[in-house]
Design an enzyme around this catalytic site. Structure first.
Site, PDB file in Angstrom:
ATOM      1  N   ASP A 112      46.712  35.236  33.336  1.00  0.00           N
ATOM      2  CA  ASP A 112      48.138  34.981  33.132  1.00  0.00           C
ATOM      3  C   ASP A 112      48.878  34.770  34.445  1.00  0.00           C
ATOM      4  O   ASP A 112      49.990  34.246  34.455  1.00  0.00           O
ATOM      5  CB  ASP A 112      48.779  36.132  32.353  1.00  0.00           C
ATOM      6  CG  ASP A 112      48.502  37.490  32.981  1.00  0.00           C
ATOM      7  OD1 ASP A 112      49.068  37.785  34.052  1.00  0.00           O
ATOM      8  OD2 ASP A 112      47.717  38.260  32.398  1.00  0.00           O
ATOM      9  N   GLU A 132      38.674  33.601  36.970  1.00  0.00           N
ATOM     10  CA  GLU A 132      39.052  33.799  35.567  1.00  0.00           C
ATOM     11  C   GLU A 132      38.106  32.977  34.700  1.00  0.00           C
ATOM     12  O   GLU A 132      37.898  31.795  34.953  1.00  0.00           O
ATOM     13  CB  GLU A 132      40.499  33.381  35.343  1.00  0.00           C
ATOM     14  CG  GLU A 132      40.897  33.128  33.903  1.00  0.00           C
ATOM     15  CD  GLU A 132      40.791  34.363  33.005  1.00  0.00           C
ATOM     16  OE1 GLU A 132      40.231  34.242  31.900  1.00  0.00           O
ATOM     17  OE2 GLU A 132      41.256  35.432  33.444  1.00  0.00           O
ATOM     18  N   ASP A 182      41.499  42.733  36.659  1.00  0.00           N
ATOM     19  CA  ASP A 182      42.472  42.723  35.570  1.00  0.00           C
ATOM     20  C   ASP A 182      41.774  42.235  34.316  1.00  0.00           C
ATOM     21  O   ASP A 182      41.870  41.067  33.940  1.00  0.00           O
ATOM     22  CB  ASP A 182      43.651  41.820  35.948  1.00  0.00           C
ATOM     23  CG  ASP A 182      44.696  41.744  34.852  1.00  0.00           C
ATOM     24  OD1 ASP A 182      44.629  42.539  33.899  1.00  0.00           O
ATOM     25  OD2 ASP A 182      45.582  40.872  34.943  1.00  0.00           O
TER      26      ASP A 182
END
Length: 316
Positions: A112, A132, A182
């Site tokens: 994000d 990611e 994360d």
């Protein structure tokens, strides 16, 4: 007949909605998962803005009545516009404010862009790598959460779309001052990010006295998972190993934790920040003011309730 037709139409509409849109209370999103059996947090849905299926997971964005826009992956809330600051700021500044002058930072996950936004507040940082696995999360966030995804615009950022585990294995030893993981919950594509081989790769990628911070679940729901994470980290990280937590209303049980570890080398005392964020630096102006993190809440985040201390701090 009119009432019956209306009920039939409502039922048909509900059947077309994602599984996480509650059929019991039409128009509400209910977060149901085996990670927190027997309970579910619900938000009123005003409009579904995006639905898609990537190679890895279901992705949804909806406008809620009380928390702004909401990003959902496989039926689990990842962020809302209202409370994302509590997570993004803490997972980033707890590690980066605990070491002097971090220069090279790796972010695993975080598609994000919120962690990137927060890392970019630190003027000492020269290089930010992100790995990611799911490009759809990045693209959807840029479109629907521009105030979060602003981190992607920083010239210090290099985005790698791929598997974080494989990326770390290819990194030269001692490359990074900090690694921030994360991740989503330890099911599906994120499962490997909670296992011992992954933590070993993180430790090798860090310089002596380098720091890792990883999402580490809820003390109210996942003490068995936290116990395993603590055990693995204490075997691998020969510096400091600490657990911190923060409040995020839309996360299960309203809290989320972080595992903070350092490699052998210069001593790191995570409970006492030594590297203030550049409050007036031009790098921070485009990111907006901090909404959650400060030096007092940094230290307080490591104060644990007694039941958690018995497992985390007092575990042999």
């Amino acid at each position: 007949m009119e009432a019956n037709n209306s009920g039939t139409a409502a039922a048909a509409a509900a059947a077309e909605l994602p599984d996480s849109i509650s059929s019991v209370i039409p128009g509400w999103f209910s977060e149901i998962s085996p990670m927190w059996p027997g309970e579910a947090h619900s938000l009123k849905v005003e409009k579904i803005l995006f639905q898609g299926k990537s190679d890895y997971q279901n992705v949804m964005v909806f406008q809620s009545a009380t928390y702004g826009k909401v990003l959902v992956l496989d039926g689990v809330i990842q962020l809302t516009e209202r409370d994302e600051c509590a997570y993004q700021e803490m997972i980033t500044h707890l590690p980066l404010c605990s070491i002097p002058n971090p220069k090279k930072v790796l972010v695993i996950g975080g598609g994000d862009g919120g962690v990137l936004r927060e890392v970019a507040r630190h003027s000492s940082v020269e290089k930010i790598d992100m790995c990611e696995i799911d490009k759809m999360v990045v693209d959807v966030s840029k479109e629907h959460f521009p105030s979060v995804a602003v981190g992607f615009n920083d010239p210090r950022v290099t985005l790698h779309i791929g598997d974080g585990v494989a990326f770390l294995k290819a990194v030269e030893e001692g490359t990074y001052d900090a690694v921030i993981v994360d991740s989503s919950d330890p099911i599906g594509p994120a499962q490997e990010l909670f296992e011992k081989p992954f933590f070993d790769s993180v430790a090798k990628a860090l310089r002596p006295g380098g720091v890792m911070c990883t999402q580490a679940e809820s003390i109210w729901l996942h003490m068995h998972i936290i116990e395993d994470i603590v055990s693995n980290c204490r075997q691998i990280f020969k510096g400091s190993v600490n657990y911190a937590w923060t409040t995020v209303p839309t996360y299960p049980s309203g809290v989320i934790g972080f595992m903070l570890c350092s490699t052998e080398g210069p001593t790191v005392d995570f409970k006492r920040p030594v590297n203030p964020i550049d409050a007036d630096d031009s790098l921070a102006q485009a990111k907006g003011p901090l909404r959650f993190y400060n030096s007092e809440i940094h230290s307080a985040a490591f104060c644990l309730p007694s039941f958690a201390r018995k497992v985390i701090e007092l575990k042999d």
